[in-house]
Each structure stands twice: as structure tokens, then as C-alpha cells.
Design an enzyme around this catalytic site. Sequence first.
Site, PDB file in Angstrom:
ATOM      1  N   GLN A   1      10.626  36.193  -9.923  1.00 24.81           N
ATOM      2  CA  GLN A   1      12.201  36.271 -10.889  1.00 24.81           C
ATOM      3  C   GLN A   1      13.081  37.396  -9.631  1.00 24.81           C
ATOM      4  OE1 GLN A   1      13.898  35.273 -13.099  1.00 24.81           O
ATOM      5  NE2 GLN A   1      15.516  36.572 -13.070  1.00 24.81           N
ATOM      6  N   GLU A   2      12.195  38.793  -9.495  1.00 22.57           N
ATOM      7  CA  GLU A   2      13.139  39.386  -8.321  1.00 22.57           C
ATOM      8  C   GLU A   2      13.213  38.957  -6.560  1.00 22.57           C
ATOM      9  OE1 GLU A   2      14.111  42.390  -9.218  1.00 22.57           O
ATOM     10  OE2 GLU A   2      12.643  43.418 -10.967  1.00 22.57           O
ATOM     11  N   SER A   3      12.777  38.245  -6.414  1.00 25.55           N
ATOM     12  CA  SER A   3      13.383  38.097  -4.857  1.00 25.55           C
ATOM     13  C   SER A   3      12.642  36.021  -4.116  1.00 25.55           C
ATOM     14  CB  SER A   3      12.154  39.197  -4.276  1.00 25.55           C
ATOM     15  OG  SER A   3      10.516  38.706  -3.516  1.00 25.55           O
TER      16      SER A   3
END
Length: 742
Positions: A603-605
Site C-alpha cells: 500500500q505504501e510504495s
Amino acid sequence: MTKMSNIFCMHTCFVQVLVMSSIFFSNFSQARTVSFYKKKISLLQEEKNKKKYNEDDLNQVTIFYRSKVLFLSGKYEDAIEVLLKNWQEMKSLGFLPLVVKEVISYLDEHPLYKGKDKKYRLDYFITYYSKKKIIPEKELHEYFSYKEEKTKRKKITPKDQKITDPYLRLALKEYCTKSLFDNPKWDEWEQSLTSHKKIFWQASILACFKKPKPSLQKINHLLDLLKNSKTRTPLVFWAQHLKVKQQRLLGQRKEAYDTYKIILGYWKRSDFTKEDLDLSNNDFLLQEIDDYLWSSRYASLTGSIFAGIDHVNHALSLATTNLHNKKIKTALKDFVSEAIYIRTFRLGYSEKSLEASKNLLEASLKDMNFTKKWTEKYRWVLGLYYFIDQQYVKASKIWELSLNDTTNYFLKSKYHFWLMRAYKKTDNNDLEEYHRQFLTKKIGRTNYYETIYSSLYEKRDRKDSSLLHKFIKPSKEKELLNVYIKDPTLSPYFERIRLYLDFQIKEWLSFSVTGLFNAANKKYKIKNHIDLYLYLSRLLFVAGDVKKAIRLTHRMASIHPKLFEKNTEQIFILYPRPFRHIYNAAANKFSVEKALLYSISMQESLFDPVALSHAGARGLMQIMPHTATQLGLRHKKNIDSDLFKPDINIDLAGEYLSFLSQKYNHNLFAVIAAYNAGDYLANKMLTQRYHHDISLWIELIPFYETRRYVKNVWRNLLIYRSVENSSSLMGVSDAWRLGYKM
């Protein structure tokens, strides 16, 4: 004295042993690497006689490995010259970007240039090799000259802004959208500004080029100066506006709300007029409404519920009483729509005034003609409140209206999920089953609602707890790639890629796969050539370009709804597991679920180790430098660069998740929310909006970004758990070639 000298000698000898042993192991490792490359060269020479691969490709790879051997043996000049002497051949095959990259990496390690900046290294290199005349001097400058990063913009000059634009709004709009950084006329114009306006201008420029931290520092400096100024200037008002925008970008929600309270203080002053801000009557009114609405949003995020209600009521009153103004009626109607949503959803549930919120929503849907977007939002919240009040029949009736009105796939799945639950509560088995069927049929799209339905409500054999129990079916080998392999445009790329895969030449694989993708994209559309792009996604995956492989898979799924039903192994591309040994180590070290680490990274990167957000979060799991200083990097100097190293980044994230897990008594969803929004907002969500039904609590999160984040990470987590359990069915290391042979 003798004793002390002996101790000193022992210490010195021990240090010398350590140094010598490190040199020995370094040399030993280097010797092994040299031996590895020499063995590769020998194998490539043997392949020349078999004529299985293109001879030019074999020659260029052999040259590349010879330069590696020379470089690792300390013969830096020879290593560079081997590449430069084959410049024209490399150029004809399209390999120059790889050659340039390799030469620059050699220069970085060359003892002559070590410690020098990049510009010095490149300038010296060009001067030195210009004299040797191995390649044309023009090409040396073209490929190796130091280039500063600049944004290309149309050249324009500043207009006369002194009278018509006292607060630089028009000048900023012009500069940020059209001008060059180094246009001297803008510099001259900037020098003509007063000292305070000059700082405001500089902070604004930093802001429009997405540099919120330095912009915020400058604007805080300006506000300190203006605080001591004898002249009360409206410049403070616009400076506070610039400040709050940077705070919002940086995720400083509590600080942003404090700034909004200062801004609202201006609107409460009787001597504050449109002339102060250089605005028309209409713009002055819209600015006031907008400020009160933004303040109410951030009041809801920080838990200041009653202040938020006062602010939104003021904005709603201003907007509704001025709806007769035809010039700004559309803008006012949008403000009314937003105000009702904030009042009923963001603030209504926290205030525990569900009845009042339901009445306002019902009246709004009945009496006012809202856009389709706002009608859907009001119906959703109204149905949600009916569901919470156990009025399941009313909830299902209003949700059915929205389901029939929407063509959006995600919204359809949301309404099917909640209608299934509402009908289950009323024992309406037929309608419950109808909505179940929609969610069951579409599981291949890895949609949030379909995934949690499958995890929480779908009946399956107890022996198989995997979410992917009916999902993984290895495809048969496909011969459909032959038509693309024979294409004269793509054929050279396929030939090289086969060589690089067989010999595991990862240095050049990514470059050639990207070349194949770009060439295919010009000639073949995804819609009609899905097999080609499926294979490309898997090549991108094995070449290490995980982010591009994931995005291509999403693109294919949006065009082909049954992509996963027909190519089930593609789940391993969409949910990859790179850096597995690092994730394993962090999971074991901090007793954190490995699937959770994967889910947050996804989700983050999208597993990009060098990802950098505008707020300054870094690396695979988007760790903020100030968070890192509170954890394992508290004594390190190079925190910013260290966060781009996967082992450090994942380790810190594991430590932070372990801390949050203990803080929230192992409440998984509170941990996920806190990782995204910070513990301050997570605490407010738990105290003011908590519901024992977890899927319902997630829907009640007032902040859209955090609500979407928690949903996506939970979906990722459920799928990663299944992927981990399904690894015996399908090895991820072979995922790139599943179902294909070339």
C-alpha cells in the site's frame, strides 16, 4: 607501566587482526566474484559454437563481463576502455544507456575520483578521454556531461503586478505554471519586492514545486517577522493560508487545525474587509465559507466536535442564505453539499446525534436537487445510520436505490456486501443469496468487499482455510507467444531476453524487458493481446520492476474483468513478495506478522525501495525520518539515505508496528490506522467513533485517506495470508513463466 603497554599492545594487535581479517574476507569475496564472471565468459564462448543465441548479443555481454573482471581486479582504466572501444557496436544495438550507466558506476569507485562530487568526476573523465580520442568528443559531452535537474517550462516574463496583484496571487499562478526557474527577469522582479513579500514569494515557489518542508520553514520565519511588525498587514492572512496548506500536505493535522483557528480569528473581526484581501464581494464570501468548511473538517479529524459543528453551521448558513446569487450559485451549492456531509457524517456520528443527522439527510434528499455524487454519498450515510440503529429494512431500501443508480464497479460491490448483511439480519434468504452470488462470482478481481466477504462470510471446507481455495489453478502452457516472437520488431528483444534469462544476466534484463514493453505498446493493444501483456508483466516481475508489473496487472484487470479467473497464477504478480529474507527476519525479530509487513509495503510504495513522498516519508514502508530517530536510527547520522535501504527500512517498520501493537493491545485495525494517520487520530477514532463490528467501524472512519488505507491494507493482508498458505501450489520464483514457454 608494562601492564598498561601490554594492554595497549593487545588492543592494537586485536584491531590489526580485525582490519587484516576484513581485508582478507573482502579480497576473498572479490576473488569469488571475479571467478564467477570468468566462468560466465567461458560459458558464453561455448554458446557461440552452438548458434542458439544471436552472436552480436553474445559478444556484447562478453565485453560487458570482461570489463567487470578488469574493474574488480583494480584495472579501472582498462575496464572503462573495454566498454568505450566497443562504443559504436553498443550504439547500433541500442545498449548505450547501459554502457553509460556502467562507466559512471566505475567512476564512482575509481580511487582518483573518490570523494569528489559528480560534476568533478564527469568533467575530469571527459577531459581525459577527449585526448585519447576513443569515441567522438561530441558524444562524450552528449552522454557524460553533468546535467542539473530542471523542469522544462515555457519562457515568459513577469508582468506589472504592483497595483493589480498586491498579494502576488496572479504572479504565482503565472510563475508556477509557465516560467523557467532561471529566467533572470523573474529574479529582477523578485528583488523589487519588499523584504516580507520576498520571503512570502520564496515560500510560495517552494510550495508550488512540491517542497512543503522548506516552504513551511520560510513561512514560519515570515510570520515571526510579521508578529513584531508595527503594521497590521493582511499578508499575515495569506501567509497563514500558505502555512496550513503545507501542514495538510505533511499530514500535520492537529497543527493544521490550530492554524485554521487563527485564520477564523480574522473572519470574526469587524474591521476585516474585502479591500484588505484585494477580493471582490463574491470571492470574499466564498473565501470565508471555504475557510470555515476546512476548519470544520480538521476539527472532526482532531476530535474537536462541538467547535467543528459551530464552524460547519456557520458555513452552511452563509451558503444557503446567498443561494440567490446567480453568479456564484454553483460554487455555493457545492459548499452546501459539502457542509451537509461534514455535519452528518464527519461530525454527526462522533456527536452521537444519529437522529438529527438522519433527519437532515432525509430532508436534503427530499427537498434539494443535489448532484449524483452527493446523492450517492447521502444515501450511503443514511443507510449506514439505519443499519447501526438496526432499521435494516430502511437501510436496504435506500441502498437498493443507490445500487440501481450506479455503474461504478467498486460502489456496486460495496452495496452488494452491505445489502447481503442487511437481508441476512432480516432473514430474507432469497435476497441475501442474490447479493452473495455477485460477491462470489467476482472474487478474482481482489476487490476489498469481495475479499472480506470471502474471508468472513463465504462457506468453505474446513480443511482449506485459504482465501484462494478455488482460485489457484495453474494454466496450461500457451503457444500463443509464437506470433509475437516472430514479429520482426519484437524478435530482437525476445532473443536477448532469452539469453539474459538463461544466463541470469540481471544487469541487462530490466533494460531489455522495458524496451520490449515499449515496442509492444506501440503496436499491440492490451484489449486484443492479453497473452503478450501477461507475459510482459511476468518478465517485468522477474527483472525486478515489481511496481510496473503490478500496475500493468491492474490495467489488464480493468480491461478484462475475468483476468484472474482465466489466469489465476497472476495473483503472485499482483501480490509479490520481494526481499523475502529481510521481511522474514523483521517478522521474527519483532513478532510481527510477515503478511502485515508485505501488506503495508504494498500500500505504501508498491515495493519501491527508493519511494519518496512529498511529506518526506522514505523507502519500502514509507518511514518518516523523525519516526526513525525515535526508533533504531536514533544514533545514526545518515538517516535520510539509510531509510532507502530495504533492510533498515523494513526493520524499523517492524519495530514500529510492534510498538503500536502493544500500545493498542494487539488491535490490528487500530495499528493499521495509527501507522497511516498517527496515534493521535487513531485514539480519537477509537474513543469517538468505535464500533464493535470491525467492518462497520472502518466505514465510520471520518478521514477518507485513512478509511481507504485501512481497507486496502486489510484486503492485502487477507490475500497475502492466502498467498503464503498457497506457496506449495505455486512457487513465486517461477511466477514469471507460469503458463508459458518461449
